[in-house]
Design an enzyme around this catalytic site. Sequence first.
Site, PDB file in Angstrom:
ATOM      1  N   GLU A 178     -23.930  12.655  -7.318  1.00  0.00           N
ATOM      2  CA  GLU A 178     -23.592  11.226  -7.351  1.00  0.00           C
ATOM      3  C   GLU A 178     -24.826  10.413  -7.726  1.00  0.00           C
ATOM      4  OE1 GLU A 178     -21.006   8.930  -7.113  1.00  0.00           O
ATOM      5  OE2 GLU A 178     -22.631   7.449  -7.255  1.00  0.00           O
TER       6      GLU A 178
ATOM      7  N   TYR B 147      -2.090  -8.811  -0.625  1.00  0.00           N
ATOM      8  CA  TYR B 147      -1.395  -7.962   0.347  1.00  0.00           C
ATOM      9  C   TYR B 147      -2.262  -7.787   1.587  1.00  0.00           C
ATOM     10  CZ  TYR B 147      -4.023  -4.400  -2.388  1.00  0.00           C
ATOM     11  OH  TYR B 147      -4.984  -3.693  -3.065  1.00  0.00           O
TER      12      TYR B 147
ATOM     13  N   ASP C 216     -11.105   8.204 -13.929  1.00  0.00           N
ATOM     14  CA  ASP C 216     -11.399   7.160 -14.919  1.00  0.00           C
ATOM     15  C   ASP C 216     -12.227   7.685 -16.092  1.00  0.00           C
ATOM     16  OD1 ASP C 216     -10.003   5.271 -13.545  1.00  0.00           O
ATOM     17  OD2 ASP C 216     -11.707   3.932 -13.162  1.00  0.00           O
TER      18      ASP C 216
ATOM     19  N   ARG D  71     -10.194   0.470   0.456  1.00  0.00           N
ATOM     20  CA  ARG D  71     -10.845   1.500  -0.367  1.00  0.00           C
ATOM     21  C   ARG D  71     -11.931   2.267   0.386  1.00  0.00           C
ATOM     22  NH1 ARG D  71     -11.209   1.144  -6.090  1.00  0.00           N
ATOM     23  NH2 ARG D  71      -9.577  -0.219  -6.831  1.00  0.00           N
TER      24      ARG D  71
HETATM   25  C1  LIG Z   1      -9.274  -4.661  -9.970  1.00  0.00           C
HETATM   26  C2  LIG Z   1      -8.824  -3.241  -9.861  1.00  0.00           C
HETATM   27  C3  LIG Z   1      -7.760  -2.931  -9.040  1.00  0.00           C
HETATM   28  C4  LIG Z   1      -7.314  -1.616  -8.940  1.00  0.00           C
HETATM   29  N1  LIG Z   1      -6.250  -1.341  -8.152  1.00  0.00           N
HETATM   30  C5  LIG Z   1      -5.785  -0.068  -8.067  1.00  0.00           C
HETATM   31  C6  LIG Z   1      -4.665   0.232  -7.247  1.00  0.00           C
HETATM   32  O1  LIG Z   1      -4.103  -0.646  -6.594  1.00  0.00           O
HETATM   33  N2  LIG Z   1      -4.235   1.539  -7.193  1.00  0.00           N
HETATM   34  C7  LIG Z   1      -4.860   2.545  -7.900  1.00  0.00           C
HETATM   35  O2  LIG Z   1      -4.435   3.711  -7.802  1.00  0.00           O
HETATM   36  N3  LIG Z   1      -5.944   2.272  -8.685  1.00  0.00           N
HETATM   37  C8  LIG Z   1      -6.409   1.007  -8.783  1.00  0.00           C
HETATM   38  N4  LIG Z   1      -7.503   0.728  -9.558  1.00  0.00           N
HETATM   39  C9  LIG Z   1      -8.145   1.832 -10.311  1.00  0.00           C
HETATM   40  C10 LIG Z   1      -9.085   2.649  -9.438  1.00  0.00           C
HETATM   41  O3  LIG Z   1     -10.006   1.818  -8.779  1.00  0.00           O
HETATM   42  C11 LIG Z   1      -9.837   3.662 -10.284  1.00  0.00           C
HETATM   43  O4  LIG Z   1      -8.959   4.267 -11.198  1.00  0.00           O
HETATM   44  C12 LIG Z   1     -10.457   4.753  -9.417  1.00  0.00           C
HETATM   45  O5  LIG Z   1     -11.335   4.194  -8.486  1.00  0.00           O
HETATM   46  C13 LIG Z   1     -11.193   5.776 -10.294  1.00  0.00           C
HETATM   47  O6  LIG Z   1     -11.851   6.698  -9.482  1.00  0.00           O
HETATM   48  P1  LIG Z   1     -12.924   7.690 -10.132  1.00  0.00           P
HETATM   49  O7  LIG Z   1     -13.428   8.498  -8.992  1.00  0.00           O
HETATM   50  O8  LIG Z   1     -12.340   8.363 -11.309  1.00  0.00           O
HETATM   51  O9  LIG Z   1     -14.054   6.731 -10.711  1.00  0.00           O
HETATM   52  P2  LIG Z   1     -15.065   5.771  -9.941  1.00  0.00           P
HETATM   53  O10 LIG Z   1     -14.431   5.163  -8.754  1.00  0.00           O
HETATM   54  O11 LIG Z   1     -15.623   4.844 -10.971  1.00  0.00           O
HETATM   55  O12 LIG Z   1     -16.203   6.740  -9.414  1.00  0.00           O
HETATM   56  C14 LIG Z   1     -17.181   7.257 -10.299  1.00  0.00           C
HETATM   57  C15 LIG Z   1     -18.384   7.684  -9.473  1.00  0.00           C
HETATM   58  O13 LIG Z   1     -19.309   8.320 -10.329  1.00  0.00           O
HETATM   59  C16 LIG Z   1     -20.605   7.781 -10.108  1.00  0.00           C
HETATM   60  N5  LIG Z   1     -21.335   7.937 -11.378  1.00  0.00           N
HETATM   61  C17 LIG Z   1     -21.269   7.136 -12.476  1.00  0.00           C
HETATM   62  N6  LIG Z   1     -22.034   7.635 -13.452  1.00  0.00           N
HETATM   63  C18 LIG Z   1     -22.584   8.769 -12.965  1.00  0.00           C
HETATM   64  C19 LIG Z   1     -23.464   9.761 -13.517  1.00  0.00           C
HETATM   65  N7  LIG Z   1     -23.907   9.660 -14.767  1.00  0.00           N
HETATM   66  N8  LIG Z   1     -23.817  10.811 -12.744  1.00  0.00           N
HETATM   67  C20 LIG Z   1     -23.360  10.932 -11.460  1.00  0.00           C
HETATM   68  N9  LIG Z   1     -22.540  10.023 -10.900  1.00  0.00           N
HETATM   69  C21 LIG Z   1     -22.137   8.969 -11.643  1.00  0.00           C
HETATM   70  C22 LIG Z   1     -20.374   6.358  -9.671  1.00  0.00           C
HETATM   71  O14 LIG Z   1     -21.479   5.855  -8.946  1.00  0.00           O
HETATM   72  C23 LIG Z   1     -19.121   6.525  -8.814  1.00  0.00           C
HETATM   73  O15 LIG Z   1     -19.429   6.869  -7.494  1.00  0.00           O
HETATM   74  C24 LIG Z   1      -7.970  -0.581  -9.682  1.00  0.00           C
HETATM   75  C25 LIG Z   1      -9.060  -0.892 -10.487  1.00  0.00           C
HETATM   76  C26 LIG Z   1      -9.488  -2.208 -10.588  1.00  0.00           C
HETATM   77  C27 LIG Z   1     -10.654  -2.525 -11.487  1.00  0.00           C
END
Ligand SMILES: Cc1cc2nc3c(=O)[nH]c(=O)nc-3n(C[C@H](O)[C@H](O)[C@H](O)COP(=O)(O)OP(=O)(O)OC[C@H]3O[C@@H](n4cnc5c(N)ncnc54)[C@H](O)[C@@H]3O)c2cc1C
Length: 402
Positions: free
Chosen positions: A32, A215, A292, A106
């Site tokens: 991370e 909500y 993502d 979250r």
């Molecule tokens: C306003 C908003 C509302 C949302 N509402 C919802 C909802 O109601 N329901 C839902 O299901 N989804 C929702 N989402 C989407 C959701 O937040 C994301 O899809 C989800 O958090 C993605 O998780 P992730 O672990 O893939 O990515 P992230 O949460 O972005 O985690 C990525 C991690 O990788 C780390 N990182 C980044 N680059 C590097 C690197 N080079 N090396 C090592 N670590 C790194 C970061 O620090 C982070 O900890 C919402 C998004 C937004 C913007």
Amino acid sequence: MTLPVLIAGGGIGGLAAALGLAQKGIATLVLEKASQLGEIGAGIQLGPNAFHAFDALGIGPAARDLAVYIDNLRLMDALTAEEIARIPLDEAFRARFGNPYAVVHRGALHGVLLAACEAHERVTLRTSAAVTGYAQDGTSVTATLASGEAVTGRALIGADGLWSAVRAQLAGDGAPRVSGHTTYRSVIPTEEMPEALRWNAATLWAGPRCHIVHYPLSNWKEFNLVVTYHNDAPEPVAGKPVSHEEVARGFDHVAPLAREVIEKGRDWKHWVLCDRDPILDWTDGRAALLGDAAHPMLQYMAQGACMALEDAVCLADEMGRAGEDPARALESYAARRRLRTARVQLQSREVGTHVYHPEGAHAALRNTIMAAKTPAEWYDTVAWLYGSNGLDGTCATGGADT
Ligand SMILES: Cc1cc2nc3c(=O)[nH]c(=O)nc-3n(C[C@H](O)[C@H](O)[C@H](O)COP(=O)(O)OP(=O)(O)OC[C@H]3O[C@@H](n4cnc5c(N)ncnc54)[C@H](O)[C@@H]3O)c2cc1C
């Protein structure tokens, strides 16, 4: 000694992947970038498909404990303050989809995943470990960290979010697409929420070029506010503080009751939303994308985290059966996930255009179509999404008219 699977990123997707793999007997090392593992203090909506994933990961009870079980999804017209449609999330909904729809904090959700990872002997967590790239041969993959250190594993999962460094190398498809939509977030104590709006619902006020979502959260101690203004913002922004006046500017034209919600917000932070077009290639030998990093989407179907959780379950399923060929397991994982997530990515954009932000005749048409639907018809519309646990890759059934 068997090498661990490296996971770049310890967000919801990365931790879920680590837990899922560990439960299949596979050692994982989460790398991370941040100096601490955590999530922002806002809310998130979770469809039944997220709870199917929690069950598969063995954290269903802990996740259910955190949740506020809302009664309805409500769509309001932000100009008239009249209800357009309401989807009941009652027993009939739960019976149809086998799990509830709920909202959670979250940070608390991330905490459940983190506690489960910390308690698992096959998960190792490292912070201040930003992955900058990778190299591989036929037997292993080596991630390079920003410090210059090289870390070797049997596979690398890029769960490093919207600005994924793993994706930059794997797909090389440049920066994400800036939507021009600015989202402002705030969390307020329940006693400050206008009394008339303390609904046990995920409420969406849809107006011309803007919308408001609220909500209850955290056992009703607070309300989550997420409000969005389509202001053609040109540059990506993530989590920067912003003045109340700037937030209010996008909502001058909405009904007084809807504007009251904006007035209650405080300590606003803003994001300029980005997504990407779906791609077919999520893998490169022993490297693959998840969450993502693989399929960033606008939040208009509230599914980004749900999809990341489903990815984790599917990845664990494939890797658990992989034997000595992780590259093949990763390709099977991507093949099962890519069209389902592509549909959610593309449909999220469409929902933004046709449900969240239209005006004039377009909005009147939305109201007429959405008001005419019965709960049973709504359930049929979302069945492809909520009825799946992510393992079957369902993407081809059910209505697309949301
Ligand atoms: C306003 C908003 C509302 C949302 N509402 C919802 C909802 O109601 N329901 C839902 O299901 N989804 C929702 N989402 C989407 C959701 O937040 C994301 O899809 C989800 O958090 C993605 O998780 P992730 O672990 O893939 O990515 P992230 O949460 O972005 O985690 C990525 C991690 O990788 C780390 N990182 C980044 N680059 C590097 C690197 N080079 N090396 C090592 N670590 C790194 C970061 O620090 C982070 O900890 C919402 C998004 C937004 C913007």
